[in-house]
Design an enzyme around this catalytic site. Structure first.
Site, PDB file in Angstrom:
ATOM      1  N   GLU A 173      30.287  61.733  14.074  1.00  0.00           N
ATOM      2  CA  GLU A 173      30.032  62.861  14.975  1.00  0.00           C
ATOM      3  C   GLU A 173      30.306  62.483  16.427  1.00  0.00           C
ATOM      4  O   GLU A 173      30.854  63.284  17.196  1.00  0.00           O
ATOM      5  CB  GLU A 173      28.597  63.352  14.781  1.00  0.00           C
ATOM      6  CG  GLU A 173      28.416  64.065  13.443  1.00  0.00           C
ATOM      7  CD  GLU A 173      26.972  64.363  13.096  1.00  0.00           C
ATOM      8  OE1 GLU A 173      26.659  65.518  12.809  1.00  0.00           O
ATOM      9  OE2 GLU A 173      26.146  63.419  13.104  1.00  0.00           O
ATOM     10  N   GLU A 221      25.382  62.253   5.181  1.00  0.00           N
ATOM     11  CA  GLU A 221      23.974  62.628   5.331  1.00  0.00           C
ATOM     12  C   GLU A 221      23.391  63.275   4.078  1.00  0.00           C
ATOM     13  O   GLU A 221      22.214  63.066   3.757  1.00  0.00           O
ATOM     14  CB  GLU A 221      23.802  63.582   6.528  1.00  0.00           C
ATOM     15  CG  GLU A 221      23.958  62.929   7.896  1.00  0.00           C
ATOM     16  CD  GLU A 221      25.379  62.950   8.414  1.00  0.00           C
ATOM     17  OE1 GLU A 221      25.572  62.768   9.624  1.00  0.00           O
ATOM     18  OE2 GLU A 221      26.315  63.134   7.605  1.00  0.00           O
TER      19      GLU A 221
END
Length: 258
Positions: free
Chosen positions: A111, A131
């Protein structure tokens, strides 16, 4: 200024920012988030710095993302309002940042790279938003940025499986700009930064200002704030607690779906 978890180096108008926790694959915990936020504040305010390069210490990892072990052990500290790595919720930076991805970029590490304007990847890099494998989702801008940068269908495949993406696929999909051998990575990143410093800094800032305005028109801030709300709800589920515990204990999670 000296930092504990990040190093900085100035080369003319270029700032090199190195995440410096190689013993945990440059995973980011609250104190490091805050150091990075301060670095980006100072970069934005310094008229003599025009471009930044973000990379990771060591040859294994750009960043493993969120330091789950620190979280599981009750680590103290609150991340800054500017979000993951001091970048995810920073909407007004008018100077470009280049990610020099020297190893695996996982979760928040990916990210942070997506938050950069250009990604130059080592041949040995790997990218993933894993995740979902530990009961999270890519709430630190991964959902929004990856789907906008490569399109929704391929982004959904990456986000819902948590699978690894190699640099050549990343370049084909469009989130990697350039792939170079590992020993040429920083030279390539500096060369790209020098290309940018050779043009008008006022024009570069103007370009970034319009790009930032496009994010505003696309309601990026509102979407990221919604992600924060959803992740707080997710933290109350049994799957979230099981995912973190299983990760720390190095075992397969036993999902409850509640």
């Amino acid at each position: 200024m000296a930092y504990e978890f990040v190093t900085t180096e100035r080369r003319g108008n270029i700032l090199i920012v190195t995440m410096n926790r190689p013993e945990v694959y440059n995973a980011v915990h609250a104190p490091m988030h805050n150091e990075m936020s301060q670095i980006w504040d100072e970069f934005a305010a310094d008229p003599d710095l025009w471009v930044a390069i973000l990379t990771g210490a060591g040859d294994k990892a750009f960043s493993a993302g969120n330091d789950l072990k620190y979280t599981a052990q009750g680590g103290k500290g609150k991340p800054p309002e500017t979000g993951f790595g001091g970048m995810a919720m920073r909407f007004d930076l008018e100077k470009p940042v280049i990610a020099a991805v020297n190893g695996f970029a996982m979760g928040g590490g990916f990210e942070m790279a997506l938050n950069c304007d250009i990604i130059i990847s080592s041949e040995t890099a790997k990218f993933a938003l894993p995740e979902v494998k530990v009961g999270f989702f890519a709430a630190a801008s991964g959902v929004q940025l990856l789907s906008r940068q490569i399109g929704r269908k391929p982004a959904v495949d990456i986000m819902l499986t948590g699978r690894h993406v190699m640099p050549d696929e990343g370049k084909e999909l469009g989130f990697v700009n350039q792939i170079v051998p590992a020993d040429q990575l920083m030279a390539a990143a500096i060369a790209k930064a020098e290309e940018i410093t050779a043009v008008s800094p006022s024009a570069v800032k103007a370009t970034k200002r319009v790009l930032n305005a496009m994010d505003e028109l696309e309601n990026l801030k509102a979407s990221l704030n919604y992600s924060r709300q959803v992740i707080m709800d997710l933290r109350e589920t049994e799957d979230f607690k099981e995912g973190v515990t299983a990760f720390v204990e190095k075992r397969k999670p036993e999902w409850k779906n509640r």
